[in-house]
Scaffold this motif. Structure first.
Motif, short mmCIF file in Angstrom:
data_model
loop_
_atom_site.label_atom_id
_atom_site.label_comp_id
_atom_site.label_asym_id
_atom_site.label_seq_id
_atom_site.Cartn_x
_atom_site.Cartn_y
_atom_site.Cartn_z
N GLU A 308 -6.54 -51.43 -20.47
CA GLU A 308 -5.43 -52.33 -20.78
C GLU A 308 -4.43 -51.71 -21.76
O GLU A 308 -3.30 -52.18 -21.86
CB GLU A 308 -5.96 -53.64 -21.36
N THR A 309 -4.85 -50.68 -22.49
CA THR A 309 -3.97 -50.08 -23.48
C THR A 309 -2.87 -49.28 -22.76
O THR A 309 -3.16 -48.31 -22.06
CB THR A 309 -4.75 -49.14 -24.41
N PRO A 310 -1.61 -49.69 -22.90
CA PRO A 310 -0.53 -48.95 -22.23
C PRO A 310 -0.31 -47.60 -22.88
O PRO A 310 -0.53 -47.42 -24.08
CB PRO A 310 0.68 -49.87 -22.43
N VAL A 311 0.13 -46.66 -22.09
CA VAL A 311 0.43 -45.32 -22.58
C VAL A 311 1.94 -45.17 -22.67
O VAL A 311 2.65 -45.30 -21.67
CB VAL A 311 -0.17 -44.24 -21.66
N ILE A 312 2.44 -44.94 -23.89
CA ILE A 312 3.86 -44.73 -24.09
C ILE A 312 4.10 -43.22 -24.16
O ILE A 312 3.69 -42.56 -25.11
CB ILE A 312 4.35 -45.40 -25.40
N GLN A 313 4.73 -42.69 -23.15
CA GLN A 313 4.96 -41.25 -23.09
C GLN A 313 6.38 -40.92 -23.55
O GLN A 313 7.36 -41.36 -22.94
CB GLN A 313 4.75 -40.73 -21.67
N ILE A 314 6.47 -40.20 -24.66
CA ILE A 314 7.76 -39.77 -25.17
C ILE A 314 8.19 -38.53 -24.40
O ILE A 314 7.50 -37.51 -24.39
CB ILE A 314 7.69 -39.45 -26.68
N VAL A 315 9.33 -38.62 -23.75
CA VAL A 315 9.83 -37.51 -22.93
C VAL A 315 10.71 -36.58 -23.77
O VAL A 315 10.50 -35.38 -23.82
CB VAL A 315 10.61 -38.05 -21.71
N ASP A 316 11.71 -37.15 -24.43
CA ASP A 316 12.62 -36.37 -25.28
C ASP A 316 12.71 -37.04 -26.64
O ASP A 316 12.83 -38.27 -26.73
CB ASP A 316 14.03 -36.28 -24.66
N THR A 317 12.69 -36.24 -27.70
CA THR A 317 12.82 -36.78 -29.06
C THR A 317 13.99 -36.10 -29.75
O THR A 317 14.29 -34.93 -29.49
CB THR A 317 11.54 -36.53 -29.87
N PRO A 318 14.66 -36.81 -30.66
CA PRO A 318 15.76 -36.19 -31.40
C PRO A 318 15.24 -35.19 -32.42
O PRO A 318 14.19 -35.40 -33.02
CB PRO A 318 16.44 -37.39 -32.09
N SER A 319 15.95 -34.12 -32.60
CA SER A 319 15.57 -33.11 -33.59
C SER A 319 16.82 -32.58 -34.27
O SER A 319 17.92 -32.57 -33.68
CB SER A 319 14.80 -31.96 -32.92
N PHE A 320 16.65 -32.13 -35.50
CA PHE A 320 17.77 -31.57 -36.27
C PHE A 320 18.12 -30.17 -35.74
O PHE A 320 17.22 -29.42 -35.35
CB PHE A 320 17.42 -31.50 -37.75
N PRO A 321 19.39 -29.80 -35.72
CA PRO A 321 20.55 -30.64 -36.02
C PRO A 321 20.91 -31.54 -34.84
O PRO A 321 20.75 -31.13 -33.69
CB PRO A 321 21.66 -29.61 -36.27
N LEU A 322 21.39 -32.73 -35.15
CA LEU A 322 21.72 -33.69 -34.10
C LEU A 322 23.09 -33.37 -33.49
O LEU A 322 23.91 -32.67 -34.09
CB LEU A 322 21.74 -35.11 -34.67
#
Length: 360
Positions: A308-322
Motif C-alpha cells: 500500500e505504500t506508494p513509491v514517489i520517484q523523483i525524476v529531475d531535481t533542481p541543483s545549483f546554479p539554477l
C-alpha cells in the motif's frame, strides 16, 4: 434567376463591401495619427527598457516526479485470519486519494503543504538556521513595505515554531505569503495529460529559496501522503507487534518455569509431582501455536503495508546554479513598444467613435 436569392446575394455583397470600406477608413485614420502612435510606441519601448534594467532576475527551480500507487487491498483469506484476533484488515482499498488524477496539482498548492514547506529551516549564510518564510520575506523586501506598521517590521518565523503557536500577526502574514507564492511564484502542472509526471516549478528573486522551497514542498506532500495512505495498515502492524511481544514474553516465562520444576522434581517415582510440569508443557505448546499464528499474521500485515505504500520517484531535481529568467533589453523594448502602440490605437479608435456618436 430567383429574385429572392439575387437580393440576398446583393445584400451580402453590399455588407462585405461596407465592411471593407470601414476597415480601410480606420486604417487611413490610424495612419493619419502615425506620428502620435510612433511617439507613444517609442515611449513604451523606453519604459520597457527601464523595466528590463531594473527588474530583478528570477531563479527558477523545477522538480519532476511520478507517483506509483500501491496495489492496495488485502486478500480475503488474510483478512479472515486477522479478524480472528481483532485486527481490521479490509479486503479492498480504494485507489482514490490526494495524489490520484489532477488532485495532486491542487494538493501541492494547498495552504497546508505550502505552509509546512515555508516553515522548513535551512542553514543560512551565517551558519544559523533560518526558515524559508523569513528568506522569502527578505528576498521580496516585504519588511520595507511594512515599515511603520506595529509588529510587522520585526516579524519573524523562528525555526521550530509550531503552527498552533503562531501569533495573530504571524497567522495573517503567513496567509499573505501563501497567496503571493501560489499566485506569482509557484506553478504545478502535468506536462503530458496522458502520463503521470508532475512538474513543480518555483521562480523567485532568491536562488536559495527557489531550490529549497521546491524540494521541501514535494517532500512535505509525499510524507503527508504516505503517512495517511498507510495509516490503517501501520495501526494493524503495531497491534500485531504488541500481541507478538506479549506472547513471546509469556512463552519465555513458561519455558523458565518448566525448567525450574524439572530441576526440583528429579524423582520420577512421584507421579503427582510431574503434573505441574506436564501442565506447563501443555501451556507452552498452546503459546507456541498462538505465537506462530501471530507472527504469520504480522508478516502478512507488513507485506500489505509495503504494497500500500506508494513509491514517489523523483525524476529531475533542481541543483545549483539554477536557471535564471531575466527580461532582456531588446525584448523589453519590443514588448513595451508593442503594448504602448496597441493601447494608443485602441484609445484613438474609442475617442473617434465617441466623437462621431456625439456629432451624429
Amino acid at each position: 434567376m430567383d429574385p429572392i436569392k439575387q437580393d440576398s446575394g446583393l445584400e451580402s455583397e453590399l455588407t462585405l463591401k461596407a465592411l471593407i470600406l470601414k476597415i480601410k477608413a480606420w486604417i487611413s485614420f490610424l495612419f493619419s495619427k502615425k506620428y502620435i502612435i510612433l511617439i507613444v510606441g517609442l515611449l513604451g519601448g523606453g519604459l520597457g527598457l527601464v523595466y528590463a534594467l531594473y527588474k530583478k532576475p528570477a531563479y527558477v527551480a523545477e522538480l519532476t516526479f511520478v507517483v506509483e500507487d500501491g496495489k492496495g487491498g488485502m486478500l480475503g483469506a488474510y483478512a479472515g485470519i486477522a479478524s480472528q484476533i481483532g485486527i481490521d484488515m479490509p479486503s479492498e482499498t480504494g485507489m482514490t486519494g490526494v495524489f490520484s488524477g489532477d488532485n495532486v496539482i491542487e494538493f501541492l498548492q494547498s495552504r497546508l503543504i505550502v505552509e509546512k514547506a515555508l516553515m522548513t529551516p535551512i542553514k543560512g549564510g551565517d551558519g544559523k538556521q533560518i526558515t524559508l518564510a523569513d528568506i522569502f520575506i527578505d528576498a521580496n523586501e516585504l519588511r520595507k513595505a511594512w515599515k511603520g506598521k506595529p509588529g510587522l517590521e520585526n516579524l519573524h518565523y523562528p525555526p521550530g515554531l509550531q503552527r498552533e503557536k503562531f501569533s495573530l500577526k504571524q497567522d495573517s502574514i503567513i496567509k499573505v505569503l501563501y497567496d503571493k507564492i501560489t499566485k506569482d511564484n509557484l506553478d504545478v502542472t502535468k506536462p503530458d495529460k496522458k502520463l503521470g509526471f508532475i512538474a513543480v516549478k518555483c521562480s523567485s528573486a532568491d536562488e536559495t529559496f527557489s531550490k529549497y522551497f521546491t524540494d521541501n514542498l514535494v517532500k512535505e506532500a509525499t510524507n503527508f501522503y504516505i503517512r495517511t495512505k498507510t495509516q490503517r495498515s501501520k495501526s494493524n502492524v503495531d497491534k500485531l507487534q504488541m500481541t507478538a511481544d506479549s506472547i513471546e514474553h509469556l512463552l519465555n516465562k513458561q519455558s523458565y518455569a518448566i525448567a525450574r520444576r524439572m530441576d526440583i522434581n528429579q524423582n520420577p517415582a512421584k507421579s503427582l509431582a510431574t503434573v505441574p510440569t506436564e501442565l506447563g508443557v501443555r501451556d507452552k505448546m498452546v503459546l507456541q501455536t498462538m505465537f506462530g499464528e501471530v507472527l504469520r499474521n504480522l508478516e502478512v500485515s507488513k507485506m500489505a503495508m509495503a504494497r500500500e505504500t506508494p513509491v514517489i520517484q523523483i525524476v529531475d531535481t533542481p541543483s545549483f546554479p539554477l536557471k535564471i529568467e531575466k527580461l532582456g533589453k531588446a525584448k523589453g523594448i519590443v514588448i513595451g513598444g508593442i503594448l504602448a502602440g496597441f493601447f494608443i490605437c485602441v484609445w484613438l479608435i474609442i475617442r473617434k467613435l465617441y466623437k462621431n456618436i456625439m456629432e451624429s
